[in-house]
Design a protein around this motif. Structure first.
Motif, PDB file in Angstrom:
ATOM      1  N   PRO A  49       0.797  -1.235   0.000  1.00  0.00           N
ATOM      2  CA  PRO A  49       0.000   0.000   0.000  1.00  0.00           C
ATOM      3  C   PRO A  49       0.827   1.282   0.000  1.00  0.00           C
ATOM      4  O   PRO A  49       0.325   2.340  -0.396  1.00  0.00           O
ATOM      5  CB  PRO A  49      -0.822  -0.120   1.297  1.00  0.00           C
ATOM      6  CG  PRO A  49      -0.960  -1.582   1.518  1.00  0.00           C
ATOM      7  CD  PRO A  49       0.360  -2.150   1.082  1.00  0.00           C
ATOM      8  N   VAL A  50       2.092   1.220   0.420  1.00  0.00           N
ATOM      9  CA  VAL A  50       2.944   2.417   0.438  1.00  0.00           C
ATOM     10  C   VAL A  50       3.160   2.948  -0.982  1.00  0.00           C
ATOM     11  O   VAL A  50       3.492   4.123  -1.164  1.00  0.00           O
ATOM     12  CB  VAL A  50       4.295   2.107   1.121  1.00  0.00           C
ATOM     13  CG1 VAL A  50       5.164   3.356   1.214  1.00  0.00           C
ATOM     14  CG2 VAL A  50       4.064   1.555   2.519  1.00  0.00           C
ATOM     15  N   ALA A  51       2.933   2.106  -1.994  1.00  0.00           N
ATOM     16  CA  ALA A  51       3.100   2.552  -3.378  1.00  0.00           C
ATOM     17  C   ALA A  51       2.157   3.703  -3.717  1.00  0.00           C
ATOM     18  O   ALA A  51       2.432   4.484  -4.635  1.00  0.00           O
ATOM     19  CB  ALA A  51       2.854   1.386  -4.335  1.00  0.00           C
ATOM     20  N   ALA A  56      -0.478  11.023  -2.331  1.00  0.00           N
ATOM     21  CA  ALA A  56      -1.178  11.590  -1.177  1.00  0.00           C
ATOM     22  C   ALA A  56      -0.350  12.681  -0.510  1.00  0.00           C
ATOM     23  O   ALA A  56      -0.888  13.712  -0.076  1.00  0.00           O
ATOM     24  CB  ALA A  56      -1.506  10.485  -0.174  1.00  0.00           C
ATOM     25  N   LEU A  57       0.963  12.500  -0.434  1.00  0.00           N
ATOM     26  CA  LEU A  57       1.839  13.508   0.159  1.00  0.00           C
ATOM     27  C   LEU A  57       1.802  14.804  -0.639  1.00  0.00           C
ATOM     28  O   LEU A  57       1.680  15.902  -0.075  1.00  0.00           O
ATOM     29  CB  LEU A  57       3.277  12.984   0.237  1.00  0.00           C
ATOM     30  CG  LEU A  57       3.543  11.827   1.205  1.00  0.00           C
ATOM     31  CD1 LEU A  57       4.967  11.319   1.032  1.00  0.00           C
ATOM     32  CD2 LEU A  57       3.317  12.265   2.642  1.00  0.00           C
ATOM     33  N   PHE A  58       1.890  14.710  -1.952  1.00  0.00           N
ATOM     34  CA  PHE A  58       1.904  15.909  -2.781  1.00  0.00           C
ATOM     35  C   PHE A  58       0.532  16.577  -2.833  1.00  0.00           C
ATOM     36  O   PHE A  58       0.438  17.807  -2.943  1.00  0.00           O
ATOM     37  CB  PHE A  58       2.399  15.569  -4.193  1.00  0.00           C
ATOM     38  CG  PHE A  58       3.881  15.455  -4.295  1.00  0.00           C
ATOM     39  CD1 PHE A  58       4.658  16.515  -4.735  1.00  0.00           C
ATOM     40  CD2 PHE A  58       4.524  14.279  -3.926  1.00  0.00           C
ATOM     41  CE1 PHE A  58       6.037  16.413  -4.817  1.00  0.00           C
ATOM     42  CE2 PHE A  58       5.901  14.162  -4.012  1.00  0.00           C
ATOM     43  CZ  PHE A  58       6.668  15.232  -4.462  1.00  0.00           C
ATOM     44  N   ALA A  59      -0.527  15.780  -2.757  1.00  0.00           N
ATOM     45  CA  ALA A  59      -1.868  16.366  -2.698  1.00  0.00           C
ATOM     46  C   ALA A  59      -2.023  17.191  -1.426  1.00  0.00           C
ATOM     47  O   ALA A  59      -2.580  18.304  -1.448  1.00  0.00           O
ATOM     48  CB  ALA A  59      -2.924  15.259  -2.754  1.00  0.00           C
ATOM     49  N   GLN A  60      -1.509  16.670  -0.316  1.00  0.00           N
ATOM     50  CA  GLN A  60      -1.543  17.403   0.946  1.00  0.00           C
ATOM     51  C   GLN A  60      -0.698  18.666   0.861  1.00  0.00           C
ATOM     52  O   GLN A  60      -1.084  19.718   1.390  1.00  0.00           O
ATOM     53  CB  GLN A  60      -1.053  16.503   2.086  1.00  0.00           C
ATOM     54  CG  GLN A  60      -0.913  17.189   3.442  1.00  0.00           C
ATOM     55  CD  GLN A  60      -2.238  17.607   4.026  1.00  0.00           C
ATOM     56  OE1 GLN A  60      -3.288  17.191   3.554  1.00  0.00           O
ATOM     57  NE2 GLN A  60      -2.199  18.436   5.055  1.00  0.00           N
ATOM     58  N   GLY A 133       9.591   0.411  -4.347  1.00  0.00           N
ATOM     59  CA  GLY A 133      10.646   1.356  -4.702  1.00  0.00           C
ATOM     60  C   GLY A 133      10.555   1.798  -6.146  1.00  0.00           C
ATOM     61  O   GLY A 133      10.692   2.991  -6.462  1.00  0.00           O
ATOM     62  N   MET A 134      10.283   0.868  -7.059  1.00  0.00           N
ATOM     63  CA  MET A 134      10.180   1.211  -8.476  1.00  0.00           C
ATOM     64  C   MET A 134       8.954   2.072  -8.761  1.00  0.00           C
ATOM     65  O   MET A 134       9.018   3.049  -9.509  1.00  0.00           O
ATOM     66  CB  MET A 134      10.167  -0.063  -9.317  1.00  0.00           C
ATOM     67  CG  MET A 134      11.513  -0.770  -9.370  1.00  0.00           C
ATOM     68  SD  MET A 134      11.568  -2.182 -10.492  1.00  0.00           S
ATOM     69  CE  MET A 134      10.718  -3.415  -9.512  1.00  0.00           C
ATOM     70  N   VAL A 135       7.826   1.715  -8.140  1.00  0.00           N
ATOM     71  CA  VAL A 135       6.602   2.503  -8.340  1.00  0.00           C
ATOM     72  C   VAL A 135       6.780   3.907  -7.768  1.00  0.00           C
ATOM     73  O   VAL A 135       6.421   4.911  -8.403  1.00  0.00           O
ATOM     74  CB  VAL A 135       5.397   1.797  -7.693  1.00  0.00           C
ATOM     75  CG1 VAL A 135       4.176   2.694  -7.712  1.00  0.00           C
ATOM     76  CG2 VAL A 135       5.099   0.496  -8.411  1.00  0.00           C
ATOM     77  N   TYR A 156      -1.152   7.960 -10.217  1.00  0.00           N
ATOM     78  CA  TYR A 156      -1.832   6.707  -9.894  1.00  0.00           C
ATOM     79  C   TYR A 156      -1.833   5.787 -11.110  1.00  0.00           C
ATOM     80  O   TYR A 156      -1.733   4.564 -10.984  1.00  0.00           O
ATOM     81  CB  TYR A 156      -3.274   6.981  -9.464  1.00  0.00           C
ATOM     82  CG  TYR A 156      -3.393   7.604  -8.095  1.00  0.00           C
ATOM     83  CD1 TYR A 156      -3.037   6.893  -6.949  1.00  0.00           C
ATOM     84  CD2 TYR A 156      -3.857   8.909  -7.943  1.00  0.00           C
ATOM     85  CE1 TYR A 156      -3.137   7.462  -5.692  1.00  0.00           C
ATOM     86  CE2 TYR A 156      -3.961   9.487  -6.678  1.00  0.00           C
ATOM     87  CZ  TYR A 156      -3.604   8.760  -5.568  1.00  0.00           C
ATOM     88  OH  TYR A 156      -3.705   9.329  -4.328  1.00  0.00           O
ATOM     89  N   GLY A 157      -1.949   6.404 -12.294  1.00  0.00           N
ATOM     90  CA  GLY A 157      -1.932   5.608 -13.523  1.00  0.00           C
ATOM     91  C   GLY A 157      -0.624   4.862 -13.682  1.00  0.00           C
ATOM     92  O   GLY A 157      -0.604   3.701 -14.118  1.00  0.00           O
ATOM     93  N   ALA A 158       0.479   5.538 -13.332  1.00  0.00           N
ATOM     94  CA  ALA A 158       1.785   4.877 -13.418  1.00  0.00           C
ATOM     95  C   ALA A 158       1.835   3.667 -12.504  1.00  0.00           C
ATOM     96  O   ALA A 158       2.371   2.613 -12.859  1.00  0.00           O
ATOM     97  CB  ALA A 158       2.893   5.871 -13.039  1.00  0.00           C
ATOM     98  N   THR A 159       1.230   3.809 -11.312  1.00  0.00           N
ATOM     99  CA  THR A 159       1.186   2.682 -10.385  1.00  0.00           C
ATOM    100  C   THR A 159       0.382   1.528 -10.966  1.00  0.00           C
ATOM    101  O   THR A 159       0.812   0.366 -10.937  1.00  0.00           O
ATOM    102  CB  THR A 159       0.543   3.123  -9.053  1.00  0.00           C
ATOM    103  OG1 THR A 159       1.287   4.223  -8.527  1.00  0.00           O
ATOM    104  CG2 THR A 159       0.548   1.989  -8.052  1.00  0.00           C
TER     105      THR A 159
END
Length: 217
Positions: A49-51, A56-60, A133-135, A156-159
């Motif tokens: 889930p950390v992926a 979320a960090l940048f949205a905040q 790490g890659m995501v 999110y699309g990249a994920t």
């Protein structure tokens, strides 16, 4: 290094509420997995889930105008990039530690893993950390270069592309699936996985520093 450490502390303080919510959601998912019999190894459920965390960090950041605040502080953009990457890395490490504890508790309650696949806790942990790490490397590079508002769903699309692309490759190339299963069963993957994640994140950070310097906030 002192400046980066202070930035890291500021990051943890600024995102404390969001991180608590993230921990609650991850705990619910992990608990549900264990209650349903632990079909997925606990370590993977805790780490993967950390992926979704970088977006979320940048949205905040943009909701609270934290990026503007950081821009007027006596810190360089390179230092901020390093602090953000370190924050993600620390959260991955914490999630891995929690996952290892959950796996030990599950083993104590249910007994050792008895699934069809010969999995190793360390091996699964290494693969999960490498995948995250890659995501995260792709997401962070996009977010630093464009920001959350302009990146939109692309992060999110990249994920999702990486996840579903990986599933497609596993289905298309059975030998690759066998290789991953072999890696998941090897304790050495527990050492190699974090190394791969660190290398990919370091390359991503180098690119993010250059792109973030050019970005207009």
């Amino acid at each position: 290094m002192h400046v980066i450490w202070n930035l890291l502390r500021a990051e943890l303080s600024s995102h404390a509420a969001m991180l608590r919510s993230f921990v609650v959601v991850a705990a619910i998912i992990s608990t549900a997995n264990l209650v349903m019999g632990g079909a997925t190894p606990a370590i993977a459920v805790c780490v993967l889930p950390v992926a979704f965390l970088p977006s979320a960090l940048f949205a905040q950041d943009e909701r609270a105008h934290l990026d503007t605040m950081y821009s007027v502080l006596p810190v360089t953009r390179a230092q901020f990039v390093v602090a953000r990457y370190l924050l993600v890395a620390l959260i991955v490490a914490a999630a891995t530690l929690v996952g290892l504890i959950a796996a030990r508790v599950d083993d104590a309650v249910r007994g050792p893993w008895t699934g069809l696949l010969p999995l190793s806790t360390a091996g699964v942990a290494g693969l999960a950390v490498a995948a995250v790490g890659m995501v995260a490397a792709v997401q962070l590079l996009l977010l630093f270069s464009l920001g959350h508002a302009r990146t939109g769903v692309y992060a999110y699309g990249a994920t999702m592309v990486l996840l579903f692309g990986g599933m497609f490759l596993l289905e298309r190339f059975p030998d690759l699936a066998l290789t991953l299963i072999r890696w998941a069963g090897s304790p050495w993957t527990g050492v190699a996985g974090p190394g791969v994640a660190a290398a990919v994140l370091a390359l991503s950070a180098a690119g993010a520093v250059r792109l973030y310097r050019r970005r207009s906030l």
